[in-house]
Design an enzyme around this catalytic site. Sequence first.
Site, PDB file in Angstrom:
ATOM      1  N   GLU A 109       7.684   0.996   5.066  1.00  0.00           N
ATOM      2  CA  GLU A 109       7.148  -0.029   5.951  1.00  0.00           C
ATOM      3  C   GLU A 109       7.357  -1.373   5.286  1.00  0.00           C
ATOM      4  O   GLU A 109       7.125  -1.512   4.083  1.00  0.00           O
ATOM      5  CB  GLU A 109       5.650   0.198   6.191  1.00  0.00           C
ATOM      6  CG  GLU A 109       5.010  -0.842   7.087  1.00  0.00           C
ATOM      7  CD  GLU A 109       3.513  -0.637   7.281  1.00  0.00           C
ATOM      8  OE1 GLU A 109       2.962  -1.240   8.206  1.00  0.00           O
ATOM      9  OE2 GLU A 109       2.888   0.116   6.488  1.00  0.00           O
ATOM     10  N   HIS A 119       0.821  -1.205   0.000  1.00  0.00           N
ATOM     11  CA  HIS A 119       0.000   0.000   0.000  1.00  0.00           C
ATOM     12  C   HIS A 119       0.857   1.257   0.000  1.00  0.00           C
ATOM     13  O   HIS A 119       2.036   1.215   0.310  1.00  0.00           O
ATOM     14  CB  HIS A 119      -0.979   0.027   1.185  1.00  0.00           C
ATOM     15  CG  HIS A 119      -0.336   0.100   2.540  1.00  0.00           C
ATOM     16  ND1 HIS A 119      -0.051  -1.025   3.283  1.00  0.00           N
ATOM     17  CD2 HIS A 119       0.073   1.152   3.278  1.00  0.00           C
ATOM     18  CE1 HIS A 119       0.499  -0.667   4.430  1.00  0.00           C
ATOM     19  NE2 HIS A 119       0.597   0.652   4.452  1.00  0.00           N
TER      20      HIS A 119
END
Length: 134
Positions: A130, A7
Site C-alpha cells: 500500500e 504500518h
Amino acid sequence: MIGRLNHVAIAVGDLEKASKLYRETMGAEVSDPIPQPAHGVTVVFINLPNTKIELLQPLGDNSPIAKFLEKSPDGGIHHICYEVADIIAARDKLKAGGARVLGDGNPKTGAHGKPVLFLHPKDFNGTLVELEQA
C-alpha cells in the site's frame, strides 16, 4: 520515492480479541475500531514508537480480508504500507516501470483520511504493498 514505513497490516477474524491481545498482553496503545466501508474492512491501529500495526477485520462477506481469511483462517500479515510524498507521481513512475496498480488505478481515501493505492503482490516479491500520501 519511498518514504517511511507507515504500518504493517495483519488480517484477523476477531478484532476485539486481537485488540485485547495487544492492549492487555503487550501493553500497547490501541485505537478504537474504525469502519472503512469503501475498503470492506474495520481497522484498529496499534501505535508503536516508530510505526503502527493495523489490524484488519472483514466488513461484510465481499471483503478482500474475508477472502484472505478463507485461505488463512488464523490470519496473518496482509500488506505493508509505505508513505510517498506524491502518490500520483509515485503511481506513474511505478506503472512506467511495469508495476501493476490494483483497482482502477486512482487513489482512494484510506483509514488515515489520506489517498492510498495498492500494488500487485506479484510485482513486489509476493507482498501486497500500500502507498499512502504523506
